[in-house]
Design an enzyme around this catalytic site. Structure first.
Site, PDB file in Angstrom:
ATOM      1  N   GLY A   1       6.233  46.183  29.590  1.00  0.00           N
ATOM      2  CA  GLY A   1       5.908  44.772  29.568  1.00  0.00           C
ATOM      3  C   GLY A   1       7.415  43.850  29.440  1.00  0.00           C
ATOM      4  O   GLY A   1       7.460  42.653  28.953  1.00  0.00           O
TER       5      GLY A   1
ATOM      6  N   LYS B   1      13.591  46.015  43.217  1.00  0.00           N
ATOM      7  CA  LYS B   1      14.227  47.144  42.855  1.00  0.00           C
ATOM      8  C   LYS B   1      14.363  48.082  44.144  1.00  0.00           C
ATOM      9  O   LYS B   1      13.665  47.928  44.969  1.00  0.00           O
ATOM     10  CB  LYS B   1      13.761  48.122  41.738  1.00  0.00           C
ATOM     11  CG  LYS B   1      14.534  49.391  41.754  1.00  0.00           C
ATOM     12  CD  LYS B   1      13.846  50.429  40.613  1.00  0.00           C
ATOM     13  CE  LYS B   1      13.840  49.911  39.372  1.00  0.00           C
ATOM     14  NZ  LYS B   1      13.223  50.731  38.228  1.00  0.00           N
TER      15      LYS B   1
END
Length: 234
Positions: free
Chosen positions: A86, A186
């Site tokens: 998170g 990513k």
């Protein structure tokens, strides 16, 4: 205090020095595990994340990219894919403020986070995009993807898995982003495949590769930052 620190209440820079800690190899612990533990204990970003209350050191990667490219706007709608534990969602919640909305999704469980709608699901499940759209309540300003497939140790296989996640995230971003929106994902050194990169350059005004300072130097990870989505309102 920099403009970024004023805007967020937290900084993306490290606040002090740490003293190196040496970890002894314990009985039953693999050498690789000892190296990982020593790296964690001596990583200033790990210490700073704990100090500032972030769930992971990855929070600094997102802060550093936003400080540079300025995509987290007040009142924005943000989707965070591969969100657990998170850290990125925490940064997004802070920077978009109470008028914004964050939807965080991960295949692993994630503790509730004030200001975010947390979903546990496999993003590659055909039902997952619909769950996100329903929770989002409108088009997205930003789609973030820190997803990474489990590695097999076989580089060609690992590359294909990474590209599959990137392509799925890009497909989703194209279906929910507002015109002018941002997609960040990513990738790994060697970059995204030419077809996907060409697609991003067609669909976004600017496409860059970024390696934020918080990304470990020895890590092959990079992030592709695509801004200025050219699509129509979903």
């Amino acid at each position: 205090m920099t403009d970024e620190r004023k805007r967020t209440g937290r900084g993306s820079r490290l606040s002090g020095r740490t003293i190196a800690t040496r970890v002894r190899t314990a009985k039953g612990r693999k050498t690789s595990s000892t190296r990982w533990l020593q790296r964690q204990l001596n990583d200033p970003y790990v210490a700073e994340a704990k100090k500032q209350g972030f769930r992971s050191r990855a929070a600094f990667k997102l802060m550093e990219m936003d400080d540079r490219y300025g995509f987290l706007k007040k009142g924005g709608r943000v989707v965070d894919l591969g969100a657990a534990p998170g850290g990125w969602s925490q940064v997004a919640v802070e920077r978009i403020g109470p008028a914004g909305h964050v939807v965080a999704l991960d295949i692993n469980a994630m503790d509730p986070l004030a200001g975010a709608h947390v979903l546990q699901a496999d993003f590659l499940d055909p039902a997952a995009p619909g769950l996100i759209v329903e929770a989002l309540g409108g088009p997205a300003d930003v789609v973030l993807s820190d997803m990474a497939a489990p590695t097999t140790g076989h580089p060609p296989t690992d590359h294909l898995r990474i590209m599959a996640l990137l392509e799925a995230a890009l497909d989703f971003a194209g279906s929910v982003l507002i015109p002018g929106g941002t997609f960040i994902a990513k990738v790994f050194q060697g970059g995204s495949e030419r077809e996907l990169l060409a697609r991003m350059k067609r669909d976004f005004a600017t496409v860059r590769h970024s390696k934020p300072p918080a990304s470990r130097k020895e890590s092959p990870e990079l992030y592709v930052v695509a801004q200025g989505f050219r699509g129509t309102v979903p």
